[in-house]
Design a protein around this motif. Structure first.
Motif, PDB file in Angstrom:
ATOM      1  N   MET A 308       0.718  -1.218   0.037  1.00 63.19           N
ATOM      2  CA  MET A 308      -0.021  -0.037   0.061  1.00 63.19           C
ATOM      3  C   MET A 308       0.800   1.298   0.204  1.00 63.19           C
ATOM      4  SD  MET A 308      -1.357   2.741   2.239  1.00 63.19           S
ATOM      5  CE  MET A 308      -1.256   1.919   3.742  1.00 63.19           C
ATOM      6  N   ILE A 309       1.959   1.392   0.811  1.00 59.53           N
ATOM      7  CA  ILE A 309       2.675   2.447   0.898  1.00 59.53           C
ATOM      8  C   ILE A 309       3.618   2.586  -0.501  1.00 59.53           C
ATOM      9  CG2 ILE A 309       4.720   3.520   2.106  1.00 59.53           C
ATOM     10  CD1 ILE A 309       3.866   1.903   4.433  1.00 59.53           C
ATOM     11  N   GLN A 310       3.821   1.728  -1.140  1.00 57.36           N
ATOM     12  CA  GLN A 310       4.507   1.678  -2.493  1.00 57.36           C
ATOM     13  C   GLN A 310       3.622   2.418  -3.474  1.00 57.36           C
ATOM     14  OE1 GLN A 310       7.323  -0.769  -4.438  1.00 57.36           O
ATOM     15  NE2 GLN A 310       7.626  -2.259  -2.647  1.00 57.36           N
ATOM     16  N   ASP A 311       2.399   1.900  -3.461  1.00 56.44           N
ATOM     17  CA  ASP A 311       1.354   2.548  -4.424  1.00 56.44           C
ATOM     18  C   ASP A 311       1.249   4.050  -4.044  1.00 56.44           C
ATOM     19  OD1 ASP A 311       0.613   0.305  -5.601  1.00 56.44           O
ATOM     20  OD2 ASP A 311      -0.719  -0.250  -4.307  1.00 56.44           O
ATOM     21  N   HIS A 312       1.047   4.480  -2.683  1.00 55.60           N
ATOM     22  CA  HIS A 312       1.210   5.874  -2.595  1.00 55.60           C
ATOM     23  C   HIS A 312       2.195   6.835  -2.982  1.00 55.60           C
ATOM     24  CE1 HIS A 312      -2.923   6.220  -0.229  1.00 55.60           C
ATOM     25  NE2 HIS A 312      -2.726   4.787  -0.338  1.00 55.60           N
ATOM     26  N   THR A 313       3.524   5.975  -2.593  1.00 55.11           N
ATOM     27  CA  THR A 313       4.964   6.736  -2.996  1.00 55.11           C
ATOM     28  C   THR A 313       4.886   6.916  -4.326  1.00 55.11           C
ATOM     29  OG1 THR A 313       5.636   5.808  -0.939  1.00 55.11           O
ATOM     30  CG2 THR A 313       7.216   6.657  -2.608  1.00 55.11           C
ATOM     31  N   ARG A 314       4.536   5.910  -5.108  1.00 55.54           N
ATOM     32  CA  ARG A 314       4.865   5.986  -6.709  1.00 55.54           C
ATOM     33  C   ARG A 314       3.744   7.016  -7.272  1.00 55.54           C
ATOM     34  NH1 ARG A 314       5.366  -0.165  -6.581  1.00 55.54           N
ATOM     35  NH2 ARG A 314       3.060  -0.139  -6.736  1.00 55.54           N
ATOM     36  N   ARG A 315       2.775   7.112  -6.822  1.00 60.14           N
ATOM     37  CA  ARG A 315       1.803   8.044  -7.161  1.00 60.14           C
ATOM     38  C   ARG A 315       2.391   9.707  -6.810  1.00 60.14           C
ATOM     39  NH1 ARG A 315      -1.927  11.037  -4.649  1.00 60.14           N
ATOM     40  NH2 ARG A 315      -2.268   9.483  -2.968  1.00 60.14           N
ATOM     41  N   VAL A 316       2.732   9.784  -5.457  1.00 61.31           N
ATOM     42  CA  VAL A 316       3.214  11.085  -5.212  1.00 61.31           C
ATOM     43  C   VAL A 316       4.592  11.509  -5.737  1.00 61.31           C
ATOM     44  CG1 VAL A 316       4.260  12.394  -3.407  1.00 61.31           C
ATOM     45  CG2 VAL A 316       2.341  10.969  -2.853  1.00 61.31           C
ATOM     46  N   LEU A 317       5.349  10.324  -6.051  1.00 61.39           N
ATOM     47  CA  LEU A 317       6.661  10.915  -6.709  1.00 61.39           C
ATOM     48  C   LEU A 317       6.636  10.772  -8.204  1.00 61.39           C
ATOM     49  CD1 LEU A 317       9.306   8.915  -4.208  1.00 61.39           C
ATOM     50  CD2 LEU A 317       8.599  11.289  -4.295  1.00 61.39           C
ATOM     51  N   ALA A 318       5.602  10.240  -8.612  1.00 59.13           N
ATOM     52  CA  ALA A 318       5.297  10.269 -10.234  1.00 59.13           C
ATOM     53  C   ALA A 318       6.142   9.091 -10.946  1.00 59.13           C
ATOM     54  CB  ALA A 318       5.505  11.508 -10.970  1.00 59.13           C
ATOM     55  N   LEU A 319       6.493   7.879 -10.153  1.00 59.56           N
ATOM     56  CA  LEU A 319       7.150   7.040 -10.537  1.00 59.56           C
ATOM     57  C   LEU A 319       6.357   5.980 -11.291  1.00 59.56           C
ATOM     58  CD1 LEU A 319       9.179   6.065  -7.294  1.00 59.56           C
ATOM     59  CD2 LEU A 319       9.774   7.600  -9.136  1.00 59.56           C
ATOM     60  N   ASP A 320       6.934   5.230 -12.208  1.00 64.58           N
ATOM     61  CA  ASP A 320       6.216   4.132 -13.233  1.00 64.58           C
ATOM     62  C   ASP A 320       5.713   3.179 -12.273  1.00 64.58           C
ATOM     63  OD1 ASP A 320       6.176   1.397 -14.490  1.00 64.58           O
ATOM     64  OD2 ASP A 320       6.400   2.915 -16.104  1.00 64.58           O
TER      65      ASP A 320
END
Length: 426
Positions: A308-320
């Motif tokens: 779950m944290i990975q999903d939020h982090t990728r969204r905030v950092l605009a990662l693939d």
């Protein structure tokens, strides 16, 4: 009226601005007039009949701005480019005196000046607040005080939607624009025309126009859309002819915007909007996870949190979306800055439906440490239990050797080391 049901005459009135465009025999003052929004506003005034504009800026026009000004003058307008620091009372007085001496009567003001100095609240100081307040608070007060006896058709303040919906890292900018909104109320209460427009971000002008693509993507994830020049100018023109005192022009997907707040305790200002908005689609990993943790086996809870944290982090950092983040890697190494840390903390707070510490990402900078903290908060009975490591025979032998070495004198330890080196040489 078409069915002849009215009694007496039917009278239509239009208040707040010129009914047939803008006056060709009047002067209109635009502060921040050499910036993107100022120039767009100037173009619309000219298209609707204005022929005398005073565009004010602290600095002279750039080469690109000069080309735009030449185009506007070619359309039939007389444009005075005036340099002044409108945060200074005496310079505002001098500016108005120059307009009175050389131009037709002043009939309208659009105050579009402003600047930003972003930083989380712990990084702000009063000097940074004053820097942002100067073109908003000080300048608007001087304009208000020195034009209150004039017969103006309109007095428009360009505020920002951030004053209504908030914006991480912009406490000084939010406060400055909230002042404009309040000043418009006071202005109108004193019997003068006044309108504060709380603008959302414009796509091709203003402060949002130069945002990096990653920031634009984050805005879209939050439900914030941008205004095209035509949309913004049409709204400006419609509001000039309206009797409103403050209007927000904010293109927002309220269902998506609501995701960053607790479902049980949304901000009161948005409660009705959230209630009527269609829920935004969410990915399975984003959303409240507390009930899922409670139902999951103990050995699955930590991996669920990390996912779950990975999903939020990728969204905030605009990662693939396919990017796998190393749970032990500090998020700052991936580009997390102070403003992103605030956004990620807010996103996680909404996901777990509880307020999390403001320093969350600084106290727990990796997915590993962050998941351990959240596990302890959400499912304390399932928090990692400290256990004694399993000791092998080799571990026991190594420990015994260390204990024996500790009991040797320095001379004995040195002799033993030399003997061991001799054995290796042979």
């Amino acid at each position: 009226m078409a069915q002849a049901r009215q009694i007496g005459k039917v009278v239509l009135t239009q208040t707040g601005g010129p009914s047939n465009g803008f006056r060709p025999d009047a002067t209109y003052l635009i502060t921040g007039g050499l910036g993107g929004l100022g120039l767009l506003t100037a173009r619309r005034l000219i298209e609707r009949g204005a022929r005398h504009l005073a565009l004010v800026g602290r600095n002279g026009p750039s080469a690109t701005t000069k080309a735009t000004l030449a185009e506007l003058e070619h359309a039939g307008a007389t444009i005075a480019v005036l340099q002044a620091d409108i945060a200074q009372r005496d310079q505002v007085a001098d500016l108005l005196a120059r307009i009175d001496a050389t131009m037709p009567p002043l009939r309208g003001i659009v105050h579009a000046a402003g600047l930003i100095d972003d930083g989380v609240l712990s990084q702000q100081n009063w000097g940074r607040f004053l820097k942002v307040f100067a073109p908003k608070v000080d300048a608007s007060l001087h304009l208000h005080e020195q034009t209150r006896t004039r017969a103006l058709d309109f007095f428009v303040l360009y505020s920002a939607g951030a004053a209504l919906i908030g914006q991480p890292g912009q406490a000084n900018y939010v406060a400055a624009n909230a002042f404009l909104d309040a000043l418009s109320q006071r202005h109108r209460a004193e019997g003068m025309p006044s309108l504060s427009i709380s603008w959302g971000p414009w796509a091709d002008a203003g402060m949002a126009a130069n945002l990096p693509e990653a920031d634009r993507q984050r805005m879209a994830e939050q439900g914030l859309a941008t205004l095209s020049a035509v949309q913004g100018l049409d709204a400006f023109e419609a509001l000039i002819a309206n009797d409103a005192v403050q209007v927000a022009v904010l293109p927002i997907n309220w269902g998506r915007f609501a995701r960053q707040f607790s479902a049980e305790h949304p901000p009161s200002l948005f409660r009705d909007l959230f209630r009527t908005a269609a829920p935004a689609a969410t990915t399975p990993a984003i959303g409240s996870i507390t009930s899922r943790l409670a139902a999951a086996p103990a050995n699955r809870r930590r991996p669920m949190l990390i996912g779950m944290i990975q999903d939020h982090t990728r969204r905030v950092l605009a990662l693939d979306v396919a990017r796998v983040i190393d749970p032990r890697q500090p998020l700052q190494e991936l580009g997390l800055d102070s403003l992103m840390a605030v956004e990620l903390r807010n996103s996680l707070s909404a996901a777990v439906d509880r307020s999390l510490p403001a320093t969350l990402l600084f106290d727990y900078p990796t997915l590993d440490t962050l998941s351990d903290f959240l596990l302890g908060e959400l499912a304390p009975q399932a928090a990692p239990i400290e256990t004694q490591p399993i000791r092998t025979a080799a571990d026991e032998q190594r420990s015994q050797m260390i204990d024996e070495l500790a009991q040797l004198s320095d001379e004995d330890a040195e002799a033993l080391l030399l003997a061991e080196l001799d054995n290796h040489k042979s």
